[in-house]
Write a protein that holds these residues in place. Sequence first.
Motif, mmCIF file in Angstrom:
data_model
loop_
_atom_site.group_PDB
_atom_site.id
_atom_site.type_symbol
_atom_site.label_atom_id
_atom_site.label_comp_id
_atom_site.label_asym_id
_atom_site.label_seq_id
_atom_site.Cartn_x
_atom_site.Cartn_y
_atom_site.Cartn_z
ATOM 1 N N CYS A 1 -14.571 4.481 5.328
ATOM 2 C CA CYS A 1 -15.465 5.939 5.208
ATOM 3 C C CYS A 1 -15.485 6.341 2.789
ATOM 4 O O CYS A 1 -16.331 6.141 2.811
ATOM 5 C CB CYS A 1 -15.130 6.922 5.898
ATOM 6 N N GLY A 2 -14.034 5.384 3.347
ATOM 7 C CA GLY A 2 -14.383 5.899 1.487
ATOM 8 C C GLY A 2 -13.822 7.613 1.148
ATOM 9 O O GLY A 2 -13.641 7.887 -0.206
ATOM 10 N N ARG A 3 -13.817 7.969 2.220
ATOM 11 C CA ARG A 3 -13.673 9.922 2.566
ATOM 12 C C ARG A 3 -12.597 10.107 3.005
ATOM 13 O O ARG A 3 -12.206 11.183 2.183
ATOM 14 C CB ARG A 3 -14.800 10.470 3.019
ATOM 15 N N CYS A 4 -11.894 9.732 3.678
ATOM 16 C CA CYS A 4 -10.617 9.986 4.532
ATOM 17 C C CYS A 4 -9.597 10.775 3.853
ATOM 18 O O CYS A 4 -9.144 9.561 2.765
ATOM 19 C CB CYS A 4 -10.975 9.826 5.735
ATOM 20 N N ARG A 5 -8.565 10.829 4.246
ATOM 21 C CA ARG A 5 -7.450 10.944 3.664
ATOM 22 C C ARG A 5 -7.077 9.529 3.489
ATOM 23 O O ARG A 5 -5.567 9.190 2.835
ATOM 24 C CB ARG A 5 -6.213 12.207 4.132
ATOM 25 N N CYS B 1 -8.419 6.627 3.901
ATOM 26 C CA CYS B 1 -9.118 6.207 2.366
ATOM 27 C C CYS B 1 -8.933 6.344 0.636
ATOM 28 O O CYS B 1 -8.876 5.429 -0.451
ATOM 29 C CB CYS B 1 -10.897 6.374 2.545
ATOM 30 N N ARG B 2 -7.875 7.916 0.628
ATOM 31 C CA ARG B 2 -8.348 8.717 -0.493
ATOM 32 C C ARG B 2 -6.315 7.883 -1.378
ATOM 33 O O ARG B 2 -6.417 8.133 -2.200
ATOM 34 C CB ARG B 2 -8.642 9.498 -0.439
ATOM 35 N N CYS C 1 -8.442 3.887 8.297
ATOM 36 C CA CYS C 1 -9.739 4.402 8.527
ATOM 37 C C CYS C 1 -10.406 4.823 10.381
ATOM 38 O O CYS C 1 -10.535 3.990 10.414
ATOM 39 C CB CYS C 1 -10.661 4.424 7.025
ATOM 40 N N GLU D 1 -7.668 2.345 3.490
ATOM 41 C CA GLU D 1 -8.342 2.384 3.743
ATOM 42 C C GLU D 1 -8.284 1.629 5.148
ATOM 43 O O GLU D 1 -8.705 1.690 6.165
ATOM 44 C CB GLU D 1 -9.256 1.972 3.188
ATOM 45 N N ASP E 1 -12.891 5.613 10.552
ATOM 46 C CA ASP E 1 -14.236 4.555 10.687
ATOM 47 C C ASP E 1 -14.595 3.497 9.893
ATOM 48 O O ASP E 1 -15.035 3.399 9.631
ATOM 49 C CB ASP E 1 -15.381 5.458 10.007
#
Length: 344
Positions: A97-101, A103-104, A111, A108, A113
């Motif tokens: 997703c590039g946005r979850c904790r 991925c950040r 993730c 990743e 997703d």
Amino acid sequence: MKAMMITKIADLDQNRRPLELRDVPKPEPGEREVRLKVLACGVCHTDMDEIEGRTPPPRLPVIPGHQVVGRVDKAGPGAGRFKPGDRVGVAWIFSACGRCRFCRTGRENLCPDFRGTGRDADGGYAEYLTVREDFAYPIPEVFSDAEAAPLLCAGAVGYRALKLTGLADGENLGMTGFGASGHLVLQTARRLYPSSRIFVFARAEKEREFALELGAVWAGETGDRPPEKLQAVIDTTPVWKPVVLALGSLAGGGRLVVNAIRKEDIDKNELLKLDYAGDLWLEKEIKSVANVTRADVSEFLSIAAEIPLKPAFEEYALEEANKALVEIKERRIRGAKVLRISQA
Ligand SMILES: [Zn+2]
Ligand SMILES: [Zn+2]
């Protein structure tokens, strides 16, 4: 285009031709995607886990295959990272997703997703596939198409497992199982930890010989005791007995990393033989490897090119994918299995 597809969940012991050859429309690249003309695609144990339902695709039919080497054939809107004709690879991580904790924070691979190539999206057992350009990797020149394919999963996930062991140079490393991933992990470990001694446990005599050829200091059967305690072990087997036995060979504070997306249940009762005092006490740790990050794949490709790591492989035509899978099921493995899909 031609594709070998998973159309239903099936047991390979009963159905030796679970994948169906179909003619399907060539995919069109979407926003920031590229389309690859597939040159080669590795065959992985995970493909069988999908077919047999241990990690089933959410939708069927789907095209499996997540060790894909291809040439960029068409770019979608907004995609400009590669030129047509560039040779790139696609690994198990199809997107996150590039946005979850996770991925950040560089994880990743965890993730929620996370989408796996060839399970959650069509993979490389086909003449073409599409992928987001930021989830593709330039393939170093030094590798042929078939050599590069197994590096993208067996190699990259093995590299992640190696990092997770937390091994320090000079510490003993054990490996249980010596298939497609094992022979790559061993050579990578020798490069990254040149003073470490490597001990390999494998059922087949041929695998043990192969391990010794590649620089293991000792190779024994699954139940053998190594001559020295091990600081870390990577398990690449699909079953449980080697896990319990490996814990018994670990030194205090040792780490066992299980490199498998799923374990088969056939020998699950072996877990009852776990002896807390001998196998787990003294702060021994067990950890699994889940998926890979793009950084794992990129780092590994550059280490592999420096060595240069040359995977042992056997080639099959796309239409022979079922044969390659049955051989994996029956553990007829030396090195990696690769589908040769196109020559150019
Ligand atoms: Zn794989
Ligand atoms: Zn995420």
